[in-house]
Design an enzyme around this catalytic site. Structure first.
Site, short mmCIF file in Angstrom:
data_model
loop_
_atom_site.label_atom_id
_atom_site.label_comp_id
_atom_site.label_asym_id
_atom_site.label_seq_id
_atom_site.Cartn_x
_atom_site.Cartn_y
_atom_site.Cartn_z
N HIS A 9 0.85 -1.19 0.00
CA HIS A 9 0.00 0.00 0.00
C HIS A 9 0.88 1.24 0.00
CE1 HIS A 9 -2.64 2.94 2.41
NE2 HIS A 9 -3.11 2.91 1.18
N HIS A 59 1.34 11.78 -0.67
CA HIS A 59 0.30 11.25 0.20
C HIS A 59 -0.66 12.37 0.58
CE1 HIS A 59 -1.85 9.22 3.32
NE2 HIS A 59 -1.10 8.13 3.24
#
Length: 451
Positions: free
Chosen positions: A153, A197
């Site tokens: 991930h 992110h």
């Protein structure tokens, strides 16, 4: 909303040469009908989902199948592999059997049925395959959809001390240890695709080009591995923003193009046929895919579904969340990914953030027990009568022991995990979560950068 999708017959034109503005000028087109639905759920990403109501098959030998009289594999494990154009191709080297393609099947753990000659006469004796595909000889004769893979991930998000990091070891270490799906989130700033992110002010792992250059180099040095890429299109950008980068890094030479749009479970080839063809980089885009222009950049949710996204529930229910409203037939005809990366939901300074719950990694990435990856995989297998295709995890190198996530995948694949793992991590250790004070400092920095 009813839509009409036009699929370019790419045998006429290289897939990467097709531009979205040019497809209307191509006369030979295949038509795909489908519908587009939108999901507006604050707990998940908001996006459009395509539901195809028809399937189209591309021309024979299109999409990464073996063509011609021979195929070569080059790299640090280099070997020349000869494969005939018939369905019963066998390939050997002087010292060992390297791979078998076509319709040969495994007998027991390592042996392969003797192939049949054109006259129908079986060969004198069976041969033994000792060359692993994605790490195991048993996988060579299995379809791509019949293997459980560990997925990293947010693979690129490696930054010591960052609350937004999802992995400790870099992508090269991930691949060396056995990760075979790389998932990541992209953002476009000043016409450059970055790996960030949520916000590039929170964590910027560099450019997509630099990242894919490293992965391409690794794949060329490991010619017996199939690697899957799941691109998170955070900005809902047009797919052409990614295709040029994939070409520039050289990865395009390895990209697999499916023979059908969309691909059902039974349509996918064996790993050995993908490896023999050299087309072993499988590309998915979560939103805004356009397989009219780029058949090889596949729409994720037309080919797989996911369990709850960014889960905060440690019980990890194995329910279908994305795409929404799938009927039982579509659920059975698609691969699925188990999202098993436990998060903390924090609301600081009016900014809502999901960060990895690193304090529980030894449980979350464990083989057994409540909340473990092993328990979820077993629950999913029981519920859907087949194991997950992808196990999406944070900090894959931590768990109940080093390599516990790979042990779970091995159990799902009915093989023995006997490898050493992982990178430079310490056995049985866990990563200390960032303090709330550190998190507030990060948020404060973001607010200041936003003016």
């Amino acid at each position: 909303m009813r839509v009409n999708l036009l699929l370019l017959a790419t045998c006429m034109l290289p897939a990467w040469a097709a531009d979205e503005t040019e497809t209307t000028n191509i006369k030979s087109l295949l038509t795909l009908d489908g519908t587009v639905t939108s999901l507006n759920d604050p707990q998940t990403r908001t996006g459009d989902y395509i539901s195809y109501t028809s399937t189209r098959t591309l021309p024979t030998n299109h999409g990464g199948m073996v063509t011609g009289s021979a195929a070569s594999l080059m790299g640090s494990e280099s070997a020349v592999v000869t494969a005939s154009a018939s369905e019963n191709a066998t390939s050997t080297s002087d010292s060992m059997t390297v791979l078998t393609g076509g319709q040969t099947k495994l007998v027991g753990n390592n042996t392969v049925n003797a192939t049949t000659s054109a006259s129908g006469t079986p060969s004198p004796s069976p041969v033994v395959n000792t060359q692993p595909c994605n790490g195991w000889p048993e996988f060579c004769a299995r379809n791509y959809t019949n293997i459980t893979m560990v997925a990293a991930h947010n693979s690129p998000f490696v930054q010591k001390g960052s609350v937004a990091a999802n992995q400790e070891l870099d992508v090269e270490a991930q691949l060396n240890d056995g990760v075979r799906m790389l998932q990541f989130q992209t953002h476009i700033t000043n016409n450059t695709v970055y790996l960030c992110h949520t916000s590039c002010d929170l964590l910027n792992a560099g450019t997509l080009e630099d990242y894919l250059t490293i992965v391409t180099k690794w794949m060329r040095a490991h010619p017996y591995d199939v690697v899957t890429f799941l691109i998170g299109n955070y900005d809902y950008a047009a797919p052409g923003n990614f295709t040029g980068i994939i070409e520039k890094t050289g990865l395009m030479d390895l990209v697999y193009t499916p023979p059908k749009v969309p691909m059902a479970m039974h349509d996918w080839p064996t790993l050995s046929s993908m490896i023999l063809s050299g087309k072993r980089a499988v590309m998915f885009l979560d939103y805004q895919a356009n397989q009219t222009a780029y058949p090889w950049l596949m729409d994720e949710f037309s080919h797989m579904w996911e369990t709850p996204f960014s889960p905060t529930d440690p019980s990890f229910p194995c329910t279908v969340q994305r795409p929404p409203g799938l009927n039982p037939h579509d659920i059975n005809q698609r691969m699925y990914m188990a999202n098993h990366n436990l998060n903390l939901n924090l609301d600081v300074a009016n900014i809502n953030l999901l960060i990895p719950n690193t304090a529980l990694l030894n449980v979350t990435n464990g083989v057994e027990g409540a909340g473990s990856l092993g328990a979820m995989a077993e629950n999913c297998t029981t519920k859907w009568n087949r194991p997950p295709n992808f196990l999406l995890v944070d900090y894959y190198n931590y768990g109940s022991f080093n390599g516990s996530v790979f042990e779970v995948a091995a159990q799902m694949n009915n093989v023995t995990y006997d490898r050493k793992c992982c990178g430079a991590a310490s056995a049985g250790s866990s990563v200390r979560p960032q303090s709330l004070g550190a998190l507030m400092m990060v948020v404060a920095g973001i607010l200041m950068s936003m003016g």
